[in-house]
Every structure is written in C-alpha cells, then in structure tokens.
Design a protein around this motif. Structure first.
Motif, short mmCIF file in Angstrom:
data_model
loop_
_atom_site.label_atom_id
_atom_site.label_comp_id
_atom_site.label_asym_id
_atom_site.label_seq_id
_atom_site.Cartn_x
_atom_site.Cartn_y
_atom_site.Cartn_z
N LYS A 99 0.81 -1.22 0.00
CA LYS A 99 0.00 0.00 0.00
C LYS A 99 0.85 1.27 0.00
CE LYS A 99 -4.20 -1.60 0.08
NZ LYS A 99 -5.14 -1.33 -0.99
N ILE A 100 1.98 1.27 0.70
CA ILE A 100 2.83 2.46 0.81
C ILE A 100 3.80 2.54 -0.36
CG2 ILE A 100 4.48 3.71 2.27
CD1 ILE A 100 1.71 3.65 3.52
N GLY A 101 4.17 1.38 -0.91
CA GLY A 101 5.06 1.37 -2.06
C GLY A 101 6.55 1.42 -1.73
N TYR A 102 6.89 0.98 -0.52
CA TYR A 102 8.29 0.90 -0.09
C TYR A 102 8.54 -0.46 0.53
CZ TYR A 102 9.07 5.97 -0.47
OH TYR A 102 9.21 7.25 -0.94
N ASP A 103 9.80 -0.84 0.59
CA ASP A 103 10.21 -2.08 1.24
C ASP A 103 9.83 -2.02 2.72
OD1 ASP A 103 11.89 -4.60 1.32
OD2 ASP A 103 12.95 -3.33 2.78
N TYR A 104 9.31 -3.10 3.25
CA TYR A 104 8.84 -3.11 4.63
C TYR A 104 9.98 -2.87 5.62
CZ TYR A 104 6.69 -4.43 9.01
OH TYR A 104 6.24 -4.42 10.30
N ILE A 105 11.13 -3.43 5.37
CA ILE A 105 12.26 -3.24 6.29
C ILE A 105 12.62 -1.75 6.40
CG2 ILE A 105 14.72 -3.73 6.68
CD1 ILE A 105 14.12 -6.54 5.47
N TYR A 106 12.63 -1.06 5.27
CA TYR A 106 12.89 0.38 5.28
C TYR A 106 11.82 1.11 6.09
CZ TYR A 106 12.99 5.23 3.78
OH TYR A 106 13.01 6.60 3.78
N LEU A 107 10.56 0.78 5.83
CA LEU A 107 9.45 1.43 6.54
C LEU A 107 9.52 1.15 8.04
CD1 LEU A 107 6.49 0.66 4.10
CD2 LEU A 107 7.72 2.83 4.36
N SER A 108 9.81 -0.09 8.38
CA SER A 108 9.88 -0.48 9.78
C SER A 108 11.01 0.24 10.51
CB SER A 108 10.07 -2.00 9.87
OG SER A 108 10.13 -2.41 11.20
N ASN A 109 12.18 0.31 9.88
CA ASN A 109 13.31 1.00 10.50
C ASN A 109 13.04 2.50 10.64
OD1 ASN A 109 14.81 -1.34 10.77
ND2 ASN A 109 15.85 -1.08 8.82
N LEU A 110 12.46 3.10 9.60
CA LEU A 110 12.13 4.53 9.65
C LEU A 110 11.11 4.80 10.75
CD1 LEU A 110 12.30 7.38 8.36
CD2 LEU A 110 10.40 6.68 6.87
N PHE A 111 10.08 3.97 10.83
CA PHE A 111 9.04 4.15 11.83
C PHE A 111 9.63 4.07 13.23
CE2 PHE A 111 5.35 3.16 14.41
CZ PHE A 111 4.35 3.91 13.83
N SER A 112 10.46 3.06 13.48
CA SER A 112 11.09 2.89 14.79
C SER A 112 11.97 4.08 15.14
CB SER A 112 11.93 1.61 14.83
OG SER A 112 11.12 0.49 14.67
N GLU A 113 12.73 4.54 14.16
CA GLU A 113 13.63 5.68 14.37
C GLU A 113 12.86 6.94 14.74
OE1 GLU A 113 15.91 8.52 11.23
OE2 GLU A 113 16.28 6.37 10.99
N VAL A 114 11.77 7.19 14.03
CA VAL A 114 11.01 8.43 14.24
C VAL A 114 10.05 8.34 15.43
CG1 VAL A 114 9.32 9.98 13.17
CG2 VAL A 114 11.23 9.12 11.82
N LYS A 115 9.36 7.24 15.59
CA LYS A 115 8.31 7.12 16.61
C LYS A 115 8.80 6.52 17.93
CE LYS A 115 4.83 8.43 15.95
NZ LYS A 115 4.45 9.82 16.18
N GLY A 116 9.93 5.84 17.91
CA GLY A 116 10.44 5.26 19.15
C GLY A 116 9.80 3.94 19.54
N ILE A 117 8.92 3.42 18.70
CA ILE A 117 8.36 2.07 18.88
C ILE A 117 8.38 1.38 17.53
CG2 ILE A 117 6.85 2.72 20.82
CD1 ILE A 117 4.46 2.54 18.88
N THR A 118 8.29 0.07 17.55
CA THR A 118 8.30 -0.65 16.29
C THR A 118 6.92 -0.56 15.63
OG1 THR A 118 7.59 -2.77 17.21
CG2 THR A 118 9.98 -2.31 17.21
N LEU A 119 6.92 -0.82 14.34
CA LEU A 119 5.65 -0.86 13.61
C LEU A 119 4.74 -1.93 14.20
CD1 LEU A 119 6.13 -0.58 9.74
CD2 LEU A 119 4.30 0.37 11.10
N GLN A 120 5.32 -3.07 14.54
CA GLN A 120 4.53 -4.16 15.11
C GLN A 120 3.91 -3.75 16.44
OE1 GLN A 120 3.77 -6.76 13.33
NE2 GLN A 120 2.46 -7.51 14.95
N GLN A 121 4.65 -3.02 17.28
CA GLN A 121 4.09 -2.54 18.55
C GLN A 121 2.94 -1.57 18.29
OE1 GLN A 121 7.88 -1.10 20.00
NE2 GLN A 121 7.83 -2.51 21.73
N PHE A 122 3.09 -0.70 17.29
CA PHE A 122 2.03 0.24 16.94
C PHE A 122 0.77 -0.51 16.51
CE2 PHE A 122 -0.11 3.25 14.06
CZ PHE A 122 -0.20 4.36 14.87
N ILE A 123 0.95 -1.55 15.71
CA ILE A 123 -0.18 -2.36 15.24
C ILE A 123 -0.85 -3.04 16.44
CG2 ILE A 123 -0.81 -4.44 13.93
CD1 ILE A 123 1.41 -3.56 11.89
N ILE A 124 -0.06 -3.62 17.31
CA ILE A 124 -0.61 -4.32 18.49
C ILE A 124 -1.40 -3.35 19.37
CG2 ILE A 124 0.01 -5.46 20.67
CD1 ILE A 124 2.34 -6.80 19.06
#
Length: 186
Positions: A99-124
């Motif tokens: 849906k976002i059009g980027y590699d998940y690993i890149y998105l996950s690392n960026l999200f963690s870096e900016v938000k301070g939690i993992t994407l998986q934690q945000f989903i949970i």
C-alpha cells in the motif's frame, strides 16, 4: 495537488479539515486520514492560513518526506484496524509495503527511528484498542474477536491484551460493565 496532515487520525479530524478547506474556498477531490487531494494548486498565502488554522485544532501540514511517510503508515494502520470491516488476508508487512510502495524493512526502520516504537508494537496497540471497543459493544465474544483481528488464538489475544492493559479481557469487560451499571443507577 496533495497535502499531508499530521495527527489527522479520526473522522472528526476529517470533518474539521473539510470545514477549514471550505472556509478558504479550497476545492478538494478527497479527504482521507492524513491526506487531502486538492483540485487546484494552493497559494502560499492559503497554505499559511490553512496551516495556522489547523494548528489551532492540533493538526499540522507536513513538508518533510519522512514525516509524510510516517503519517501515511499510521493512517493506513489506523484505517486497516479501526475502519475496515476485515483485516487484510496477507500478513501486515506485505500489506503495508504494498500500500505504501516501499520495502517493509525500510518502513519499519524509519518508523522505529522516528516514533520510538516498532511498527509491530504500533499495530498491536491499535489492535488492543479495537478489542476494547468490541468488548464494550458486547456483540462478539472473545473467540469471534480473536478471529476477526487475525489472532492465532484467544490465548494469544488475551496475552497481548494483558501485556498492554495490565488486565485480562474478561476482567476489563467486567469493570466497564460495572461502571456502566453504576452510571445507570445515578
């Protein structure tokens, strides 16, 4: 032209943005969580006024590409969990990446870096909020909720629920029902 808006995560936010656009005479094609598609380019003066008005309501126009990407991810997850009738049949990482059009690993690392939690934690966290909502509506039992939100078992859902809230789903529901009864007695 597309504008990206930070903290725009609810239907109420969408209505507020719509109102602000109409006040400025800005025509739009669509308003989605975190994003507005305008029919015509916006002038710097209109942009400045819109940004000022949105800030007064706790929203913010975004310029930074990383912030825009993070808001897209958040809006997608919130929509996926809270506003879709069913979660996607593919795993979350494939769905988000597609849906976002980027590699998940890149998105996950960026999200963690900016938000301070993992994407998986945000989903949970959002899945547990949805579980709370469904428990309060009392239309589905815990097994149905687990199935609807793609938990492997009721035990897995209960374990995550307790980890996030400190309570079991059953105890949470009992507390909420007790509060509701006490309010009705007043």
């Amino acid at each position: 032209m597309i504008l990206y808006i930070k903290y725009m995560v609810s239907l109420r936010c969408k209505m507020m943005v719509k109102s602000e656009l109409e006040k400025l005479g800005l025509e739009y094609r669509s308003i989605d969580l975190g994003m507005v598609e305008l029919l015509k380019p916006i002038t710097p003066m209109q942009r400045s006024e819109l940004d000022r008005n949105l800030l007064g309501s706790g929203l913010e126009l975004m310029e930074d590409k990383k912030s825009i990407l993070i808001e897209k991810i958040k809006a997608l997850i919130i929509h996926m969990i809270h506003f879709s009738d069913e979660l996607p049949q593919v795993n979350n990482s494939d769905y988000i990446s597609e849906k976002i059009g980027y590699d998940y690993i890149y998105l996950s690392n960026l999200f963690s870096e900016v938000k301070g939690i993992t994407l998986q934690q945000f989903i949970i966290i959002h899945k547990i909020e949805k579980v709370k909502e469904l428990l309060l509506y009392d239309e589905l039992n815990l097994t149905e909720i687990a199935y609807r939100l793609h938990y492997s078992s009721v035990g897995h859902l209960s374990s995550q629920f307790k980890k996030i809230t400190g309570l079991t789903p059953t105890f949470y529901k009992q507390i909420k029902n007790k509060r509701r009864e006490n309010l009705e007695d007043i």
